[in-house]
Design an enzyme around this catalytic site. Structure first.
Site, PDB file in Angstrom:
ATOM      1  N   SER A 145       0.833  -1.211   0.000  1.00 31.99           N
ATOM      2  CA  SER A 145       0.000   0.000   0.000  1.00 31.99           C
ATOM      3  C   SER A 145       0.862   1.254   0.000  1.00 31.99           C
ATOM      4  CB  SER A 145      -0.923  -0.002   1.216  1.00 31.99           C
ATOM      5  OG  SER A 145      -0.176   0.022   2.431  1.00 31.99           O
ATOM      6  N   ARG A 160       0.252   3.619  -3.230  1.00 33.36           N
ATOM      7  CA  ARG A 160      -0.391   4.916  -2.954  1.00 33.36           C
ATOM      8  C   ARG A 160       0.380   6.039  -3.650  1.00 33.36           C
ATOM      9  NH1 ARG A 160      -0.180   4.540   1.910  1.00 33.36           N
ATOM     10  NH2 ARG A 160      -2.326   3.972   2.453  1.00 33.36           N
ATOM     11  N   ASN A 170      -1.107   7.933  -7.229  1.00 31.17           N
ATOM     12  CA  ASN A 170      -1.395   9.365  -7.248  1.00 31.17           C
ATOM     13  C   ASN A 170      -0.531  10.110  -8.261  1.00 31.17           C
ATOM     14  OD1 ASN A 170      -3.362  10.410  -4.935  1.00 31.17           O
ATOM     15  ND2 ASN A 170      -2.248   8.641  -4.129  1.00 31.17           N
TER      16      ASN A 170
END
Length: 299
Positions: A229, A233, A237
């Site tokens: 994660s 992440r 983005n």
């Protein structure tokens, strides 16, 4: 450069890749001819298909080059600030550097509850390095590809954090540190106990036989999810931000009105993206501090 929208997007999302092509692979040359490799060959990929065929041996030269270069730039800037530091009231660049250092130091003091002198310097490195890698996304998408294209380098991605290999490499390093300090602080028994007995500590062998395997599975999944994660992440983005910039850039070749609208949208998205790149650098740093703090907690 690419001729239509699909080729343009594909071109800007392809890394400059070096790797090993298998024997028998047929290369399609720019002049339309074909070359069949008689033996496995280490070479630069000419297109995305060749990069894919290189498999695990593929190395994204641009991502590695820019990330190392930006890291070296950060070290030079901090070295320069430290060399010129004075005991007087700081001004200019020294004041800016001291603000960053003080901010990181206060953040670590609030979030990290163990004793480890390395966490604060590590957090400073992560924040500034990730921020600089993210910051490259604010440079117009055609600038560096055009410059390198003039010298015969046809692919050039300049935002390392849009490469999942870079973000995963950083997160796996954090993960390795988590495991190391968990074992160092709690011992092998304490580390294994967290994976098998937490949150219960029943001494009944029947209860343990039932719940230890279940608990080990659940805790292992939670542990492995942390680096995944953490990497995805940041990658997700920044990749989405880069894609929006590429789509906006397409508008500049669609007429005067669309070019004007594209300019306005590019400016607006760049202003908003400043918040995104800073926030993503902070989140990556903050989660690293929290994970290392959890590794130092000995119950």
């Amino acid at each position: 450069m690419a001729g239509n929208s699909q080729e343009y997007i594909s071109h800007h999302l392809t890394n400059l890749t070096y790797g090993k092509l298998p024997a028998g692979f047929v290369r399609h040359n720019a002049d339309g001819s074909e070359t069949e490799l008689t033996e496995a060959t280490w070479t630069m990929a000419h297109n995305g298909h060749e990069a894919k065929e290189m498999g695990f041996t593929a190395v994204h030269v641009d991502s590695l080059g820019w990330s190392v270069g930006l890291g070296a730039l950060i070290m030079f800037l901090f070295w320069r600030a430290a060399k010129r530091a004075t005991t007087a009231v700081p001004t200019g660049f020294q004041n800016f550097i001291e603000m960053i250092v003080e901010f990181i130091d206060n953040t670590v003091k609030e979030a990290f509850h163990g004793r480890n002198a390395m966490v604060a310097p590590l957090s400073l490195t992560i924040f500034t390095w990730v921020f600089m890698m993210n910051f490259m996304d604010l440079i117009p998408v055609d600038v560096f590809p055009s410059i390198f294209g003039a010298f015969g380098v046809h692919y050039m991605k300049v935002v390392p954090s849009t490469d999942v290999n870079i973000t995963m490499g950083m997160s796996l390093t954090v993960f390795a540190m988590m495991i190391f300090y968990s074992i160092k602080v709690k011992g092998i028994g304490g580390f294994v106990g967290e994976l098998t007995l937490h949150p219960f500590s029943a001494k009944n062998p029947v209860v343990q036989a039932i719940f230890v395997p279940i608990n080990f599975f659940l805790e292992s999944v939670a542990l492995l999810a942390k680096p995944i994660s953490l990497a995805l992440r940041l990658f997700g983005n920044m990749y989405a931000g880069e894609m929006i910039f590429i789509l906006i850039a397409l508008m500049f070749s669609a007429g005067a009105f669309m070019a004007l609208l594209g300019g306005v949208l590019q400016w607006a998205w760049a202003v908003f993206h400043i918040l995104v790149i800073t926030l993503q650098a902070f989140i990556f740093m903050m989660l690293t501090i929290v994970y290392l703090s959890m590794a130092h907690e000995d119950h």
